[in-house]
Design an enzyme around this catalytic site. Structure first.
Site, PDB file in Angstrom:
ATOM      1  CG  ASP A   1      -1.790   1.116   1.204  1.00 63.49           C
ATOM      2  OD1 ASP A   1      -2.726   1.230   0.354  1.00 63.49           O
ATOM      3  OD2 ASP A   1      -1.682   2.014   2.274  1.00 63.49           O
TER       4      ASP A   1
ATOM      5  CD  GLU B   1      -2.769   2.054  -3.220  1.00 69.70           C
ATOM      6  OE1 GLU B   1      -3.884   2.632  -3.346  1.00 69.70           O
ATOM      7  OE2 GLU B   1      -1.739   2.810  -2.463  1.00 69.70           O
TER       8      GLU B   1
ATOM      9  CB  CYS C   1     -14.028  -5.611  10.961  1.00 75.47           C
ATOM     10  SG  CYS C   1     -15.347  -6.364   9.657  1.00 75.47           S
TER      11      CYS C   1
ATOM     12  CG  ASP D   1      -1.532   3.422   5.940  1.00 75.02           C
ATOM     13  OD1 ASP D   1      -2.702   3.467   5.246  1.00 75.02           O
ATOM     14  OD2 ASP D   1      -0.979   3.866   6.020  1.00 75.02           O
TER      15      ASP D   1
HETATM   16 ZN   LIG Z   1     -14.317  -8.380   9.124  1.00 73.33          ZN
END
Ligand SMILES: [Zn+2]
Length: 361
Positions: free
Chosen positions: A182, A266, A339, A349
């Site tokens: 990244d 990316e 999350c 990152d």
């Molecule tokens: Zn998750």
């Protein structure tokens, strides 16, 4: 495979005179040939490059004796450049008709290594026609035959030589390791292994100083001596930054290529979304595209693979553990990915680079 190496050279006063002469003569020959071609077109109205006969640089030498003082290969390369510009024009008219070379701040000429006339010995480089050898700072060693080299002088007055070397392909032993990388502004790169490549401190320092010098320059009166001095300072620092940056990019790309079989980065256009940090951003942009180029050619040299993530791949928004997508990281100040589905907590990152790595699986 051809590889290019660029080094700084330090000509003495006598050598500087010779180089200036060669820059001037190649520019003269280029312009003279172009003028003759235009004249011959006006007289014959024929533009078929295959049937037309143009004078070669050697034919000018009787009329312009001083051309004999410089490397004839440099003049031959000027002709080749003009031929190339002609061919490009005839292939695609939108490129435009070849232009006359103006006397600018940047000078260069190209010469070839014929029968070992170009070589490096004891930190000095031998060039055709020049009896003495020029001091060279060779910060990188290479194996292979020198094909050609281009000597240039940049606006700040420094001299460089770009050497084209024919190298054998050196494939590295295969490895199973794959990595996602990244790229960022705060840190240059973070890998899915958690390794951080920071922008070197001296580079950051130079960039800060550049911002200051540019401000100084903008305050100086147009056409003044002080403005000229300030401009030289700015262009010198630009060169220094470019060199420091390249050095870092070489180190990081070489390490990643050495250690990994597959590298995922990316699509750098994604980063265009970042609008703040104007100077840092523009410098980062250049670094990223150079970095990608280095990874691409080094992977070819050493038998590695580079994967570019599709531009719509939301590497920073996906949870690298469960795949859930959340837009919390759209806010750039949000440094940690949490999350809401599986509860994973990770540096944003590193999470992004882990998502990139998935594209290699
Ligand atoms: Zn998750």
């Amino acid at each position: 495979m051809l590889k290019a190496y660029k080094f700084r050279i330090y000509p003495n006063e006598e050598q500087k005179v010779y180089l200036a002469k060669t820059f001037g003569c190649t520019r003269f020959v280029y312009n003279k040939m172009l003028a003759d071609r235009i004249k011959s077109y006006e007289e014959n109205k024929e533009l078929d490059i295959k049937t037309m006969k143009y004078p070669a640089p050697a034919q000018y030498k009787n009329e312009f004796e001083w051309l004999k003082e410089v490397d004839s290969l440099a003049l031959a390369n000027a002709q080749m450049n003009l031929d190339k510009a002609y061919k490009n024009f005839f292939r695609n008219k939108s490129i435009g008709f070849p232009k006359f070379k103006k006397k600018t701040n940047t000078n260069n000429y190209t010469t070839n290594n014929q029968n070992g006339t170009v070589y490096i010995e004891n930190s000095h480089i031998k060039l055709p026609k020049l009896k003495s050898m020029i001091k060279i700072k060779q910060h990188r060693q290479f194996d292979g035959l020198i094909k050609s080299c281009t000597v240039s002088q940049v606006p700040s007055g420094k001299y460089y030589i770009s050497i084209l070397v024919d190298c054998e392909n050196i494939e590295l032993p295969k490895t199973d390791k794959k990595v996602g990388v990244d790229l960022g502004i705060k840190e240059f790169a973070i890998t899915s292994d958690g390794e951080i490549f920071s922008n070197p401190k001296h580079l950051k320092k130079s960039e800060k100083r550049l911002a200051k010098l540019q401000k100084d320059l903008s305050r100086k009166q147009k056409g003044s001596n002080n403005r000229k001095k300030a401009r030289i300072k700015v262009s010198r620092l630009h060169e220094k930054i470019a060199n420091q940056r390249k050095d870092m990019l070489h180190k990081v790309s070489t390490q990643l290529i050495n250690e990994n079989q597959v590298i995922v980065i990316e699509d750098l256009k994604v980063s265009n979304m970042i609008k703040n940090h104007k100077l840092a951003k523009s410098i980062a942009d250049v670094s990223w595209s150079e970095f990608r180029t280095m990874l691409e050619y080094k992977s070819k040299w050493y038998g590695r693979e580079i994967i570019i993530a599709p531009s719509n791949y939301a590497s920073s928004q996906l949870c690298s553990n469960c795949g859930n997508q959340s837009n919390q990281t759209k806010d750039l100040s949000c440094r940690t990915y949490i999350c809401p589905v599986c509860g994973m907590i990770m540096d944003r990152d590193i999470n992004a680079s882990k998502n990139l790595l998935k594209l290699a699986m």
